[in-house]
Design a protein around this motif. Structure first.
Motif, PDB file in Angstrom:
ATOM      1  N   ALA A 109       0.835  -1.206   0.000  1.00  0.00           N
ATOM      2  CA  ALA A 109       0.000   0.000   0.000  1.00  0.00           C
ATOM      3  C   ALA A 109       0.868   1.253   0.000  1.00  0.00           C
ATOM      4  O   ALA A 109       0.548   2.241  -0.669  1.00  0.00           O
ATOM      5  CB  ALA A 109      -0.933   0.002   1.206  1.00  0.00           C
ATOM      6  N   ARG A 110       1.979   1.218   0.741  1.00  0.00           N
ATOM      7  CA  ARG A 110       2.899   2.357   0.766  1.00  0.00           C
ATOM      8  C   ARG A 110       3.500   2.583  -0.630  1.00  0.00           C
ATOM      9  O   ARG A 110       3.712   3.731  -1.052  1.00  0.00           O
ATOM     10  CB  ARG A 110       4.018   2.084   1.785  1.00  0.00           C
ATOM     11  N   ILE A 132      -1.417  -4.377  -7.830  1.00  0.00           N
ATOM     12  CA  ILE A 132      -1.426  -5.783  -8.250  1.00  0.00           C
ATOM     13  C   ILE A 132      -1.283  -6.700  -7.037  1.00  0.00           C
ATOM     14  O   ILE A 132      -2.048  -7.658  -6.857  1.00  0.00           O
ATOM     15  CB  ILE A 132      -0.303  -6.045  -9.279  1.00  0.00           C
ATOM     16  N   VAL A 133      -0.300  -6.396  -6.192  1.00  0.00           N
ATOM     17  CA  VAL A 133      -0.108  -7.198  -4.979  1.00  0.00           C
ATOM     18  C   VAL A 133      -1.294  -7.055  -4.047  1.00  0.00           C
ATOM     19  O   VAL A 133      -1.772  -8.042  -3.462  1.00  0.00           O
ATOM     20  CB  VAL A 133       1.202  -6.789  -4.265  1.00  0.00           C
ATOM     21  N   LEU A 134      -1.797  -5.832  -3.888  1.00  0.00           N
ATOM     22  CA  LEU A 134      -2.954  -5.613  -3.011  1.00  0.00           C
ATOM     23  C   LEU A 134      -4.142  -6.452  -3.464  1.00  0.00           C
ATOM     24  O   LEU A 134      -4.817  -7.087  -2.643  1.00  0.00           O
ATOM     25  CB  LEU A 134      -3.326  -4.131  -3.000  1.00  0.00           C
ATOM     26  N   ARG A 174      -7.447 -13.414  -1.463  1.00  0.00           N
ATOM     27  CA  ARG A 174      -7.223 -14.595  -0.632  1.00  0.00           C
ATOM     28  C   ARG A 174      -7.829 -14.459   0.764  1.00  0.00           C
ATOM     29  O   ARG A 174      -7.764 -15.397   1.558  1.00  0.00           O
ATOM     30  CB  ARG A 174      -5.724 -14.873  -0.508  1.00  0.00           C
ATOM     31  N   LEU A 175      -8.377 -13.295   1.049  1.00  0.00           N
ATOM     32  CA  LEU A 175      -8.932 -13.045   2.381  1.00  0.00           C
ATOM     33  C   LEU A 175     -10.442 -13.025   2.337  1.00  0.00           C
ATOM     34  O   LEU A 175     -11.058 -12.871   1.279  1.00  0.00           O
ATOM     35  CB  LEU A 175      -8.402 -11.703   2.917  1.00  0.00           C
ATOM     36  N   PHE A 189      -7.071  -0.667   6.032  1.00  0.00           N
ATOM     37  CA  PHE A 189      -5.716  -0.197   6.332  1.00  0.00           C
ATOM     38  C   PHE A 189      -4.982   0.186   5.046  1.00  0.00           C
ATOM     39  O   PHE A 189      -4.236   1.176   5.024  1.00  0.00           O
ATOM     40  CB  PHE A 189      -4.933  -1.260   7.095  1.00  0.00           C
ATOM     41  N   SER A 190      -5.167  -0.582   3.997  1.00  0.00           N
ATOM     42  CA  SER A 190      -4.493  -0.264   2.735  1.00  0.00           C
ATOM     43  C   SER A 190      -4.972   1.078   2.194  1.00  0.00           C
ATOM     44  O   SER A 190      -4.171   1.893   1.703  1.00  0.00           O
ATOM     45  CB  SER A 190      -4.751  -1.368   1.707  1.00  0.00           C
TER      46      SER A 190
END
Length: 253
Positions: free
Chosen positions: A215-216, A221-223, A229-230, A241-242
């Motif tokens: 996020a920082r 893509i990663v987010l 998966r959650l 949070f992101s």
């Protein structure tokens, strides 16, 4: 400096203070337990345990370590001529019926039954409507703790809110991570060095500058992969949070 102390309440805070006082040479005259309460197993100090708080002769200071809802009720039963200090960060002096010989001795730390690694480093926040009581509490605290400061009720309340963020919420995130790793068959212990390093960085770096992660970096893509998966509250918190992190650093992305 007061040499004889009584402690009312023997939960996590009361036990931690009693043990530390005793090990530091402070005479703990009495420990007051609520009716029916038992001394925790493994706590082998030979204190005098009582259930009647009115029996408080021959002490200089009474420290009240009970829950916020019980503070007023307990303090009202204590002798008016003896200095009383309570350990809450949320209850203000104006909330108490007692107005004389009363103060706050608030240890800004988490107490969960396990020994605090270094009690001397725990910040102690003081308040009183009496200069004499404040002076006595300061003299007592400075013999035992490295950082002793005055903080009015509003300041303590604000610090308590901040403490919930850095301790209670953070610990809950640890719990959620542990639940996730257990579900995925991963050893949670692998994360402990990361947890320690994250906290250790704050000794020399601000939280703003220490922030890392997808996020920082604005790595959508990663987010997206993580979020896919959650589920449930873990997914909601990850997204929340992101979003907060991205907004914090959006001008630097």
């Amino acid at each position: 400096m007061q040499k004889k102390v009584s402690i009312v309440g023997f939960g996590n805070v009361g036990r931690a203070l009693a043990a530390y006082f005793h090990n530091s040479g402070i005479a703990v005259q009495h420990i007051f337990l609520r009716d029916g309460a038992e001394v925790p197993k493994g706590f082998d100090f030979s204190f005098r345990y009582l259930s009647e708080v009115k029996d408080n002769s021959d002490v200089d200071l009474i420290i009240v370590c009970v829950g916020d809802r019980q503070i007023n009720e307990v303090i009202e039963q204590l002798p008016s001529e003896i200095t009383v200090a309570y350990t809450s960060g949320s209850i203000g002096l104006k909330d108490l019926q007692r107005k004389e010989n009363i103060g706050v001795f608030y240890p800004l730390q988490t107490f969960s039954g396990n020994p605090v690694q270094d009690m001397r480093t725990v910040p102690i926040l003081l308040e009183s409507n009496s200069d004499e009581v404040l002076s006595c509490l300061r003299a007592f605290g400075e013999k035992l703790f490295d950082r002793v400061e005055t903080a009015d009720s509003d300041t303590r309340g604000e610090l308590h809110i901040a403490a919930v963020f850095v301790n209670n919420f953070t610990n809950h995130l640890y719990y959620l991570a542990e639940e996730y790793t257990r579900k995925e068959g991963i050893d949670f212990q692998l994360l402990l060095p990361l947890i320690k390093e994250t906290a250790a960085k704050l000794n020399h770096t601000s939280p703003y500058d220490a922030q890392t992660g997808p996020a920082r970096r604005g790595d959508d893509i990663v987010l997206s992969k993580h979020i896919s998966r959650l589920e449930g509250i873990q997914k909601e918190l990850y997204e929340l949070f992101s979003t907060s992190i991205k907004k914090t650093y959006e001008k630097k992305l």
